[in-house]
Design a protein around this motif. Sequence first.
Motif, PDB file in Angstrom:
ATOM      1  N   LEU A  57     -10.730   4.712   1.712  1.00 28.29           N
ATOM      2  CA  LEU A  57      -9.894   3.731   1.996  1.00 28.29           C
ATOM      3  C   LEU A  57     -10.624   3.055   3.200  1.00 28.29           C
ATOM      4  O   LEU A  57     -10.923   3.639   4.436  1.00 28.29           O
ATOM      5  N   GLY A  58     -10.328   1.845   3.060  1.00 30.33           N
ATOM      6  CA  GLY A  58     -10.602   0.827   4.134  1.00 30.33           C
ATOM      7  C   GLY A  58      -9.372   0.229   4.871  1.00 30.33           C
ATOM      8  O   GLY A  58      -8.463  -0.283   3.949  1.00 30.33           O
ATOM      9  N   ILE A  59      -9.146   0.092   6.275  1.00 33.56           N
ATOM     10  CA  ILE A  59      -8.039  -0.604   6.612  1.00 33.56           C
ATOM     11  C   ILE A  59      -8.192  -1.478   7.808  1.00 33.56           C
ATOM     12  O   ILE A  59      -9.470  -1.506   8.231  1.00 33.56           O
ATOM     13  N   ASP A  60      -7.591  -2.518   7.550  1.00 34.39           N
ATOM     14  CA  ASP A  60      -7.862  -3.842   8.643  1.00 34.39           C
ATOM     15  C   ASP A  60      -6.834  -4.415   8.880  1.00 34.39           C
ATOM     16  O   ASP A  60      -5.642  -4.367   7.949  1.00 34.39           O
ATOM     17  N   LEU A  61      -6.410  -5.036  10.168  1.00 31.49           N
ATOM     18  CA  LEU A  61      -5.009  -5.605  10.446  1.00 31.49           C
ATOM     19  C   LEU A  61      -5.251  -6.765  10.075  1.00 31.49           C
ATOM     20  O   LEU A  61      -4.083  -7.915  10.076  1.00 31.49           O
ATOM     21  N   SER A  62      -6.274  -7.626   9.521  1.00 33.22           N
ATOM     22  CA  SER A  62      -6.295  -8.931   9.119  1.00 33.22           C
ATOM     23  C   SER A  62      -5.848  -8.984   7.412  1.00 33.22           C
ATOM     24  O   SER A  62      -6.678  -8.588   6.630  1.00 33.22           O
ATOM     25  N   CYS A  63      -4.882  -9.664   7.013  1.00 28.46           N
ATOM     26  CA  CYS A  63      -4.395  -9.894   5.680  1.00 28.46           C
ATOM     27  C   CYS A  63      -5.264 -10.368   4.940  1.00 28.46           C
ATOM     28  O   CYS A  63      -5.630 -10.010   3.674  1.00 28.46           O
ATOM     29  N   GLU A  64      -5.919 -11.621   5.416  1.00 26.78           N
ATOM     30  CA  GLU A  64      -7.034 -12.391   4.710  1.00 26.78           C
ATOM     31  C   GLU A  64      -8.339 -11.327   4.187  1.00 26.78           C
ATOM     32  O   GLU A  64      -8.750 -11.573   3.339  1.00 26.78           O
ATOM     33  N   ALA A  65      -8.665 -10.584   5.420  1.00 23.92           N
ATOM     34  CA  ALA A  65      -9.707  -9.903   5.058  1.00 23.92           C
ATOM     35  C   ALA A  65      -9.762  -8.785   4.045  1.00 23.92           C
ATOM     36  O   ALA A  65     -10.388  -8.384   3.216  1.00 23.92           O
ATOM     37  N   VAL A  66      -8.358  -8.203   4.045  1.00 24.44           N
ATOM     38  CA  VAL A  66      -7.972  -7.148   3.118  1.00 24.44           C
ATOM     39  C   VAL A  66      -7.824  -7.829   1.860  1.00 24.44           C
ATOM     40  O   VAL A  66      -8.390  -7.239   0.666  1.00 24.44           O
ATOM     41  N   GLU A  67      -7.525  -8.735   1.731  1.00 20.81           N
ATOM     42  CA  GLU A  67      -7.277  -9.304   0.054  1.00 20.81           C
ATOM     43  C   GLU A  67      -8.786  -9.806  -0.211  1.00 20.81           C
ATOM     44  O   GLU A  67      -9.132  -9.828  -1.402  1.00 20.81           O
ATOM     45  N   LEU A  68      -9.681 -10.516   0.492  1.00 23.51           N
ATOM     46  CA  LEU A  68     -11.061 -10.822   0.230  1.00 23.51           C
ATOM     47  C   LEU A  68     -11.695  -9.371  -0.393  1.00 23.51           C
ATOM     48  O   LEU A  68     -12.524  -9.340  -1.187  1.00 23.51           O
ATOM     49  N   ALA A  69     -11.646  -8.333   0.633  1.00 17.61           N
ATOM     50  CA  ALA A  69     -12.067  -6.876   0.074  1.00 17.61           C
ATOM     51  C   ALA A  69     -11.630  -6.465  -1.073  1.00 17.61           C
ATOM     52  O   ALA A  69     -12.485  -5.998  -1.978  1.00 17.61           O
ATOM     53  N   ARG A  70     -10.370  -6.613  -1.378  1.00 18.50           N
ATOM     54  CA  ARG A  70      -9.780  -6.429  -2.682  1.00 18.50           C
ATOM     55  C   ARG A  70     -10.412  -6.994  -3.784  1.00 18.50           C
ATOM     56  O   ARG A  70     -10.842  -6.480  -4.905  1.00 18.50           O
ATOM     57  N   ASN A  71     -10.648  -8.356  -3.647  1.00 18.56           N
ATOM     58  CA  ASN A  71     -11.463  -8.949  -4.601  1.00 18.56           C
ATOM     59  C   ASN A  71     -12.682  -8.664  -5.114  1.00 18.56           C
ATOM     60  O   ASN A  71     -13.436  -8.794  -6.156  1.00 18.56           O
ATOM     61  N   ARG A  72     -13.290  -7.621  -4.032  1.00 15.91           N
ATOM     62  CA  ARG A  72     -14.682  -7.349  -4.299  1.00 15.91           C
ATOM     63  C   ARG A  72     -15.037  -5.981  -4.765  1.00 15.91           C
ATOM     64  O   ARG A  72     -15.706  -5.502  -5.568  1.00 15.91           O
ATOM     65  N   LEU A  73     -13.972  -5.054  -4.787  1.00 16.81           N
ATOM     66  CA  LEU A  73     -13.802  -3.702  -5.174  1.00 16.81           C
ATOM     67  C   LEU A  73     -13.389  -3.744  -6.712  1.00 16.81           C
ATOM     68  O   LEU A  73     -12.333  -4.542  -7.179  1.00 16.81           O
ATOM     69  N   THR A  74     -13.971  -2.857  -7.376  1.00 21.20           N
ATOM     70  CA  THR A  74     -13.780  -2.844  -8.976  1.00 21.20           C
ATOM     71  C   THR A  74     -13.292  -1.495  -9.371  1.00 21.20           C
ATOM     72  O   THR A  74     -12.551  -1.744 -10.568  1.00 21.20           O
ATOM     73  N   ARG A  75     -13.749  -0.517  -8.995  1.00 13.40           N
ATOM     74  CA  ARG A  75     -13.674   0.817  -9.691  1.00 13.40           C
ATOM     75  C   ARG A  75     -12.357   1.558  -9.502  1.00 13.40           C
ATOM     76  O   ARG A  75     -12.032   2.572 -10.232  1.00 13.40           O
ATOM     77  N   GLY A  76     -11.803   1.341  -8.398  1.00 14.36           N
ATOM     78  CA  GLY A  76     -10.615   2.178  -8.002  1.00 14.36           C
ATOM     79  C   GLY A  76     -10.736   3.273  -7.329  1.00 14.36           C
ATOM     80  O   GLY A  76      -9.683   3.730  -6.672  1.00 14.36           O
ATOM     81  N   ALA A  77     -11.856   3.791  -7.107  1.00 12.30           N
ATOM     82  CA  ALA A  77     -12.083   4.868  -6.116  1.00 12.30           C
ATOM     83  C   ALA A  77     -12.081   4.444  -4.782  1.00 12.30           C
ATOM     84  O   ALA A  77     -11.805   5.500  -3.921  1.00 12.30           O
ATOM     85  N   VAL A  78     -12.159   3.374  -4.449  1.00 16.41           N
ATOM     86  CA  VAL A  78     -12.282   2.984  -2.895  1.00 16.41           C
ATOM     87  C   VAL A  78     -11.055   1.789  -2.928  1.00 16.41           C
ATOM     88  O   VAL A  78     -11.225   0.747  -3.879  1.00 16.41           O
ATOM     89  N   ASN A  79     -10.277   1.944  -1.891  1.00 14.94           N
ATOM     90  CA  ASN A  79      -9.169   1.084  -1.769  1.00 14.94           C
ATOM     91  C   ASN A  79      -9.126   0.185  -0.496  1.00 14.94           C
ATOM     92  O   ASN A  79      -9.827   0.854   0.349  1.00 14.94           O
TER      93      ASN A  79
END
Length: 251
Positions: A57-79
């Motif tokens: 799991l990755g956590i961040d206080l920036s909503c924009e950064a989290v959304e950008l990160a979600r768009n890069r992740l694909t397999r479901g094992a890392v959120n």
Amino acid sequence: MIRERGSMEWYPAPSYLVKRKVILDFLKTLKGKDFLEVGSGAGDLLYSLEKRGYAGLGIDLSCEAVELARNRLTRGAVNTENKGLDEVSGEYSIVIASEVLEHHEDDIGFLKKLRDRLKDGGYLLITVPARMDKWGTNDDFCGHVRRYERDELREKIRESGLDPLFIYSYGVPVYNIMKPFYDRAIKKGVQKEEASEARTEKSGGMWLFTGMKALFNILFNDVTMFPFYLLQKLFFKIDLGNGYFAVAIKH
């Protein structure tokens, strides 16, 4: 990260790439594959770990950064989630906090919170800006409370209840070369009245150099940076770099 036309975009700076290399090289020596990254930003390290078979799991206080990160992740094992460390439960074999500790007045207290998220025998990996004599405009703008001395960082890790294994001074000479450019660019282009919270959010990277993603990806990548990856290893134990990479274990 950079801001362009109201959105957030990320691409690697040389100083980030040498840091990422140090982190990934150490992770190769560990058996554990479950992790928590605190302050995961746009998710580049999360993406790198996902490709290597990690789960976490990755956590961040920036909503924009989290959304950008979600768009890069694909397999479901890392959120990735938009939350702070106090909102996370559970324990992990590896906890990573890169360029986070220097934002906290009570850094020992924050280290204890990181320790609490570790399993017994788990490893804490942190990176911080090094040496107060390197303080510059970039530190003011990013909302840093301090830069660290090697002995100071080691002692604070001990006070938090962790056993420091080593501290490397990384980034020679790339990080040293880039920092004056960051400081000068900030002096020219930043509005001084920005709130501290906004400064911290922007501390993740290359927002200063807008419209240069293609050029940066061509110039700075694992192939072009490989000689510098090798070179920085010669200086790990010498306090010449602008950053420290520290590893501690929870017994």
